[in-house]
Design a protein around this motif. Sequence first.
Motif, PDB file in Angstrom:
ATOM      1  N   ASP A   1      -4.328   1.832   6.562  1.00 55.09           N
ATOM      2  CA  ASP A   1      -4.294   2.377   5.203  1.00 55.09           C
ATOM      3  C   ASP A   1      -4.499   3.890   5.196  1.00 55.09           C
ATOM      4  O   ASP A   1      -3.825   4.620   4.481  1.00 55.09           O
ATOM      5  CB  ASP A   1      -5.346   1.696   4.316  1.00 55.09           C
ATOM      6  N   ARG A   2      -5.448   4.356   6.026  1.00 57.37           N
ATOM      7  CA  ARG A   2      -5.696   5.813   6.005  1.00 57.37           C
ATOM      8  C   ARG A   2      -4.506   6.583   6.597  1.00 57.37           C
ATOM      9  O   ARG A   2      -4.244   7.724   6.213  1.00 57.37           O
ATOM     10  CB  ARG A   2      -7.021   6.176   6.685  1.00 57.37           C
ATOM     11  N   GLU A   3      -3.762   5.922   7.511  1.00 61.33           N
ATOM     12  CA  GLU A   3      -2.564   6.583   8.057  1.00 61.33           C
ATOM     13  C   GLU A   3      -1.445   6.613   7.007  1.00 61.33           C
ATOM     14  O   GLU A   3      -0.646   7.543   6.970  1.00 61.33           O
ATOM     15  CB  GLU A   3      -2.104   5.855   9.328  1.00 61.33           C
ATOM     16  N   ILE A   4      -1.422   5.588   6.151  1.00 62.43           N
ATOM     17  CA  ILE A   4      -0.449   5.613   5.043  1.00 62.43           C
ATOM     18  C   ILE A   4      -0.785   6.781   4.109  1.00 62.43           C
ATOM     19  O   ILE A   4       0.095   7.493   3.628  1.00 62.43           O
ATOM     20  CB  ILE A   4      -0.438   4.263   4.281  1.00 62.43           C
ATOM     21  N   GLY A   5      -2.095   7.004   3.908  1.00 59.32           N
ATOM     22  CA  GLY A   5      -2.524   8.148   3.095  1.00 59.32           C
ATOM     23  C   GLY A   5      -2.068   9.459   3.723  1.00 59.32           C
ATOM     24  O   GLY A   5      -1.552  10.346   3.032  1.00 59.32           O
ATOM     25  N   LEU A   6      -2.225   9.555   5.041  1.00 57.08           N
ATOM     26  CA  LEU A   6      -1.814  10.772   5.761  1.00 57.08           C
ATOM     27  C   LEU A   6      -0.297  10.966   5.658  1.00 57.08           C
ATOM     28  O   LEU A   6       0.192  12.081   5.449  1.00 57.08           O
ATOM     29  CB  LEU A   6      -2.248  10.648   7.226  1.00 57.08           C
ATOM     30  N   LEU A   7       0.424   9.849   5.800  1.00 53.24           N
ATOM     31  CA  LEU A   7       1.887   9.885   5.698  1.00 53.24           C
ATOM     32  C   LEU A   7       2.297  10.432   4.329  1.00 53.24           C
ATOM     33  O   LEU A   7       3.130  11.328   4.207  1.00 53.24           O
ATOM     34  CB  LEU A   7       2.420   8.462   5.919  1.00 53.24           C
ATOM     35  N   ARG A   8       1.675   9.882   3.297  1.00 51.09           N
ATOM     36  CA  ARG A   8       1.988  10.352   1.945  1.00 51.09           C
ATOM     37  C   ARG A   8       1.654  11.835   1.784  1.00 51.09           C
ATOM     38  O   ARG A   8       2.433  12.611   1.229  1.00 51.09           O
ATOM     39  CB  ARG A   8       1.228   9.534   0.910  1.00 51.09           C
ATOM     40  N   ASP A   9       0.485  12.244   2.311  1.00 50.90           N
ATOM     41  CA  ASP A   9       0.075  13.658   2.183  1.00 50.90           C
ATOM     42  C   ASP A   9       1.078  14.575   2.880  1.00 50.90           C
ATOM     43  O   ASP A   9       1.408  15.648   2.379  1.00 50.90           O
ATOM     44  CB  ASP A   9      -1.319  13.881   2.783  1.00 50.90           C
ATOM     45  N   LYS A  10       1.553  14.132   4.035  1.00 47.01           N
ATOM     46  CA  LYS A  10       2.509  14.964   4.780  1.00 47.01           C
ATOM     47  C   LYS A  10       3.845  15.039   4.037  1.00 47.01           C
ATOM     48  O   LYS A  10       4.493  16.086   4.023  1.00 47.01           O
ATOM     49  CB  LYS A  10       2.708  14.430   6.203  1.00 47.01           C
TER      50      LYS A  10
ATOM     51  N   VAL B   1       0.854  -1.203   0.000  1.00 45.90           N
ATOM     52  CA  VAL B   1       0.000   0.000   0.000  1.00 45.90           C
ATOM     53  C   VAL B   1       0.888   1.251   0.000  1.00 45.90           C
ATOM     54  O   VAL B   1       0.669   2.201  -0.763  1.00 45.90           O
ATOM     55  CB  VAL B   1      -0.951   0.012   1.228  1.00 45.90           C
ATOM     56  N   LEU B   2       1.919   1.218   0.848  1.00 47.42           N
ATOM     57  CA  LEU B   2       2.831   2.370   0.939  1.00 47.42           C
ATOM     58  C   LEU B   2       3.470   2.639  -0.417  1.00 47.42           C
ATOM     59  O   LEU B   2       3.557   3.778  -0.878  1.00 47.42           O
ATOM     60  CB  LEU B   2       3.903   2.101   2.006  1.00 47.42           C
ATOM     61  N   TRP B   3       3.913   1.581  -1.066  1.00 46.41           N
ATOM     62  CA  TRP B   3       4.573   1.727  -2.364  1.00 46.41           C
ATOM     63  C   TRP B   3       3.630   2.393  -3.371  1.00 46.41           C
ATOM     64  O   TRP B   3       4.010   3.344  -4.062  1.00 46.41           O
ATOM     65  CB  TRP B   3       5.040   0.354  -2.862  1.00 46.41           C
ATOM     66  N   ARG B   4       2.368   1.903  -3.402  1.00 47.28           N
ATOM     67  CA  ARG B   4       1.401   2.487  -4.359  1.00 47.28           C
ATOM     68  C   ARG B   4       1.152   3.958  -4.054  1.00 47.28           C
ATOM     69  O   ARG B   4       0.986   4.767  -4.956  1.00 47.28           O
ATOM     70  CB  ARG B   4       0.076   1.709  -4.300  1.00 47.28           C
ATOM     71  N   ARG B   5       1.154   4.314  -2.764  1.00 48.63           N
ATOM     72  CA  ARG B   5       0.905   5.708  -2.391  1.00 48.63           C
ATOM     73  C   ARG B   5       2.110   6.599  -2.699  1.00 48.63           C
ATOM     74  O   ARG B   5       1.943   7.777  -2.996  1.00 48.63           O
ATOM     75  CB  ARG B   5       0.589   5.812  -0.893  1.00 48.63           C
ATOM     76  N   LEU B   6       3.314   6.030  -2.557  1.00 47.57           N
ATOM     77  CA  LEU B   6       4.508   6.871  -2.748  1.00 47.57           C
ATOM     78  C   LEU B   6       4.900   7.014  -4.218  1.00 47.57           C
ATOM     79  O   LEU B   6       5.523   8.004  -4.605  1.00 47.57           O
ATOM     80  CB  LEU B   6       5.711   6.312  -1.960  1.00 47.57           C
ATOM     81  N   GLU B   7       4.522   6.016  -5.015  1.00 47.62           N
ATOM     82  CA  GLU B   7       4.985   5.979  -6.418  1.00 47.62           C
ATOM     83  C   GLU B   7       4.746   7.294  -7.182  1.00 47.62           C
ATOM     84  O   GLU B   7       5.643   7.758  -7.889  1.00 47.62           O
ATOM     85  CB  GLU B   7       4.333   4.806  -7.145  1.00 47.62           C
TER      86      GLU B   7
ATOM     87  N   ARG C   1      12.832   3.469  -3.283  1.00 45.22           N
ATOM     88  CA  ARG C   1      13.158   2.042  -3.365  1.00 45.22           C
ATOM     89  C   ARG C   1      13.004   1.404  -1.990  1.00 45.22           C
ATOM     90  O   ARG C   1      12.896   2.115  -0.985  1.00 45.22           O
ATOM     91  CB  ARG C   1      14.594   1.876  -3.869  1.00 45.22           C
ATOM     92  N   GLY C   2      13.040   0.087  -1.970  1.00 48.51           N
ATOM     93  CA  GLY C   2      12.985  -0.598  -0.685  1.00 48.51           C
ATOM     94  C   GLY C   2      12.279  -1.931  -0.761  1.00 48.51           C
ATOM     95  O   GLY C   2      11.994  -2.437  -1.856  1.00 48.51           O
ATOM     96  N   LEU C   3      11.994  -2.466   0.411  1.00 51.47           N
ATOM     97  CA  LEU C   3      11.358  -3.771   0.533  1.00 51.47           C
ATOM     98  C   LEU C   3      10.526  -3.759   1.805  1.00 51.47           C
ATOM     99  O   LEU C   3      11.010  -3.308   2.858  1.00 51.47           O
ATOM    100  CB  LEU C   3      12.455  -4.841   0.619  1.00 51.47           C
TER     101      LEU C   3
ATOM    102  N   LEU D   1       5.047  10.153  -6.275  1.00 52.92           N
ATOM    103  CA  LEU D   1       6.025  11.185  -5.903  1.00 52.92           C
ATOM    104  C   LEU D   1       7.256  11.173  -6.811  1.00 52.92           C
ATOM    105  O   LEU D   1       8.051  12.113  -6.808  1.00 52.92           O
ATOM    106  CB  LEU D   1       6.457  11.025  -4.438  1.00 52.92           C
ATOM    107  N   PHE D   2       7.399  10.100  -7.601  1.00 55.65           N
ATOM    108  CA  PHE D   2       8.496  10.045  -8.575  1.00 55.65           C
ATOM    109  C   PHE D   2       8.466  11.261  -9.517  1.00 55.65           C
ATOM    110  O   PHE D   2       9.475  11.668 -10.045  1.00 55.65           O
ATOM    111  CB  PHE D   2       8.383   8.784  -9.442  1.00 55.65           C
ATOM    112  N   SER D   3       7.234  11.817  -9.706  1.00 58.52           N
ATOM    113  CA  SER D   3       7.109  12.922 -10.662  1.00 58.52           C
ATOM    114  C   SER D   3       7.635  14.242 -10.084  1.00 58.52           C
ATOM    115  O   SER D   3       7.776  15.217 -10.808  1.00 58.52           O
ATOM    116  CB  SER D   3       5.646  13.089 -11.064  1.00 58.52           C
ATOM    117  N   ARG D   4       7.917  14.274  -8.778  1.00 56.55           N
ATOM    118  CA  ARG D   4       8.390  15.520  -8.158  1.00 56.55           C
ATOM    119  C   ARG D   4       9.795  15.856  -8.649  1.00 56.55           C
ATOM    120  O   ARG D   4      10.624  14.958  -8.824  1.00 56.55           O
ATOM    121  CB  ARG D   4       8.404  15.382  -6.630  1.00 56.55           C
ATOM    122  N   PRO D   5      10.085  17.152  -8.803  1.00 63.41           N
ATOM    123  CA  PRO D   5      11.344  17.530  -9.455  1.00 63.41           C
ATOM    124  C   PRO D   5      12.607  17.063  -8.735  1.00 63.41           C
ATOM    125  O   PRO D   5      13.642  16.870  -9.378  1.00 63.41           O
ATOM    126  CB  PRO D   5      11.290  19.060  -9.504  1.00 63.41           C
TER     127      PRO D   5
END
Length: 448
Positions: free
Chosen positions: A426-435, A342-348, A360-362, A350-354
Amino acid sequence: MPNYQYPSGSVLYRDLQHGLPLITRGRGVFLQDAEGRKYLDGSGGAAVVNIGHGVREIGEAMAAQAAKIAYVSGAKFTHYPVERLAERVASFLPFPDGKVFFLTSGSEAIEAAIKLARQYWVERGKPKKYRVISRFPSYHGNTLAALSLSARKHYQETFRPLLIQSHKIPAPYCYRCPWGLAPPACRLRCARELEKKIVKLGPESVSAFVTEVVGGSSTGASVPPPGYFEAVRAICDKHSVLLVVDEVMTGAGRTGEWLACHHFGLVPDVVVMGKGLTSGYFPLSAVAAKKELVDAIRRRGHNFLHAQTFAHHPVGCSAGLAVLDYMEKHDLLARCERAGDVLWRRLEPLFSRPHVGDIRGLGLLVGIEFVKDKKRKTPFPRGKKYVEKFMAAAIKNGLFLWPNVGHAGGADGDLVMVAPPFVIKDREIGLLRDKIASTLDEMEKMFP
Ligand code: PLP
């Protein structure tokens, strides 16, 4: 409200330059300070808090043990917590019948592991074997021998005259391959460097190769390419060099397996653990060795020549047992693997950020590397203090991550580790990504 900033108070703070929030409690993935501010602990401290903050039953298990017997010397007594925890750890080692020695920090355990390797060779009648090979970048701790094995220029420079000799080969950090190669075309050149180094030093002088399995913060969770550890194991066997794996950060489930070794079918000779073994509820680390290493010492009528007052600590071992019980009861390994997806899907995105060069990770061990120029992978000059500014902005946003510098050529390089407790929802992963995203917004204004 008192000001927790040096020189007020009597603490020699780890940060002498800035004030620090005073944390009074934690629950799940959140911390709370004395002013009631909440922080999402997006890295479980330094990738330590696997089961989450504030788990009452761990505290209760430790209190019960302290009330029964808090301390005995491991030199002349044993006790149930150490017997049971050793058995539990042995049950997930990649070799049968492992023997486990408990200490208090990862650095100490690394030092104990290289002493064990050295003593093994002496007992086997090969006293010339003492050299240790490690990798760059890498991190194995901050006591003098562990620091010597690490490739952390900024930590080492001041103490250079005190460090022991160490021999380093490049880590499989494919994002910054020193030869500009990529697998499989590279034919695992970084693994082949190990053989070159052993031959150069003389196999008769090399005792051990010390390596992280999946990189910790030193390479921002860099995952080795397929075949890397097969090659390393074969080289170590060919030249009678012990393979010591540093699972201080990756052990106890952080990558979705009890040990990162298991992802690669790797059978080392010694495994070093720390951090997540007690999830931070007590300082505890472990050195787990193949039985044949310990047998070689016993056969000569000797003991492992390592003595520390708090080795095999009853309360520490009871904390470890309670944490491993809690992980099993709540199926946290599976949860780590699932939350990692879930984290990976949420972070992916961010690759578009300059300035996001790589992610990466596991499992729940993820590194986000920041660069000035994505195409060329050029790091920000260290003087710009990118990651320090990122961290300050993140803390203001109520987010804590674990920063690292120095991975891009020794001085430069900025990355953060995202390694939340396995209980993250899952919703905390969303919050993490938003932050993370809103912190990046601020950084893009500072670094247009
Ligand atoms: N090894 C690795 C991979 C680590 O990440 C660390 C700490 O971050 C250590 C060793 C040292 O552990 P400690 O800080 O508990 O001494």
